[in-house]
Enzyme design. Structure first.
Site, mmCIF file in Angstrom:
data_model
loop_
_atom_site.group_PDB
_atom_site.id
_atom_site.type_symbol
_atom_site.label_atom_id
_atom_site.label_comp_id
_atom_site.label_asym_id
_atom_site.label_seq_id
_atom_site.Cartn_x
_atom_site.Cartn_y
_atom_site.Cartn_z
ATOM 1 N N GLU A 1 -8.571 10.341 4.807
ATOM 2 C CA GLU A 1 -8.778 9.544 6.009
ATOM 3 C C GLU A 1 -9.169 10.503 7.128
ATOM 4 O O GLU A 1 -8.376 11.369 7.515
ATOM 5 C CB GLU A 1 -7.505 8.787 6.397
ATOM 6 N N GLU B 1 0.873 -1.167 0.000
ATOM 7 C CA GLU B 1 0.000 0.000 0.000
ATOM 8 C C GLU B 1 0.912 1.218 0.000
ATOM 9 O O GLU B 1 1.716 1.400 0.921
ATOM 10 C CB GLU B 1 -0.901 0.015 1.227
#
Length: 245
Positions: free
Chosen positions: A226, A141
């Site tokens: 986020e 990621e």
């Protein structure tokens, strides 16, 4: 003359499509031209609050959207990653990528005091040509934080500082998460609200300096935010990305 006018009008309409459609469910998604817009409130159980996301317009291969949220409790827990996924920027082996131009302009219209949130790319690599993000198919990621407010930190620990890539300076974080490794480039100079770069500069750095195999495939390129705690209205004026081989 009438035919020409109608043709031009239809072409213009096809280029810029205004929507204003909003999604509010935990895992709601909707088509957005070359993208898919998703709420992805995967961590909402760690706090209280809510979030919704709105598709504003599609202009060719670019998208404009917005998301607003209010989250409380669990200040160190991510509540959501509202994002857009580029539907075709996937399935390419890193060794085959020549360029990956991207442009992203964004701003906070409102933000509460003490807001904890990032604005970031979330890019997924894997051994297989296809695979869903954050699954057993994932090997890496790769996050690129254009903003990180409230003292939040990426997964793992900082391993390098002062990296100059794509015209900006970054601090690099690294650590494991489930079955994949997370490598996060965090802006060392505050918010980057107008970002224009070639993502292949990051890919090549990872291959040459961080041991990422060039045989890895790009499985997904997402961009979004986020949210941890606080309230905000985030506007994405424009976003696009293309991967060329």
């Amino acid at each position: 003359m009438i035919f020409s006018f109608i043709t031009l009008a239809l072409a213009s309409l096809a280029t810029t499509v205004c929507h204003g459609q909003t999604i509010a469910g935990q895992f709601d998604c909707m088509p957005a031209g070359a993208f898919t817009l998703c709420q992805n409130l995967w961590g909402e159980s760690a706090g209280v609050g809510g979030q919704n996301s709105t598709l504003l317009s599609i202009n060719g291969d670019s998208v404009s959207w917005a998301t607003n949220w209010t989250w409380a409790n669990g200040p160190n827990n991510v509540k959501s990653y509202a994002n857009v996924l580029q539907n075709t920027a996937m399935g390419m082996q890193l060794s085959a990528v020549t360029t990956a131009p991207t442009s992203w302009q964004w701003t906070y219209l409102t933000q509460s005091q003490g807001l904890r949130a990032d604005v970031s790319y979330d890019i997924w690599f894997g051994k297989a040509q296809s695979g869903s993000p954050a699954t057993s198919a994932s090997s890496y990621e790769i996050m690129i934080w254009l903003s990180g407010l409230g003292g939040i930190q990426p997964v793992g620990s900082q391993i390098l500082s002062g990296l100059n890539i794509a015209g900006h300076t970054w601090n690099l974080w690294k650590g494991p998460n489930a079955n994949w490794q997370v490598l996060s480039f965090v802006s060392a100079s505050g918010d980057i609200t107008d970002f224009n770069a070639d993502l292949n500069a990051f890919f090549q750095y990872l291959v040459q300096s961080q041991g990422v195999a060039s045989s890895q495939y790009i499985q997904a390129i997402q961009t979004g935010t986020e949210a941890f705690v606080g309230s905000a209205d985030l506007l994405i004026h424009n976003f696009n990305v293309t991967v060329n081989v």
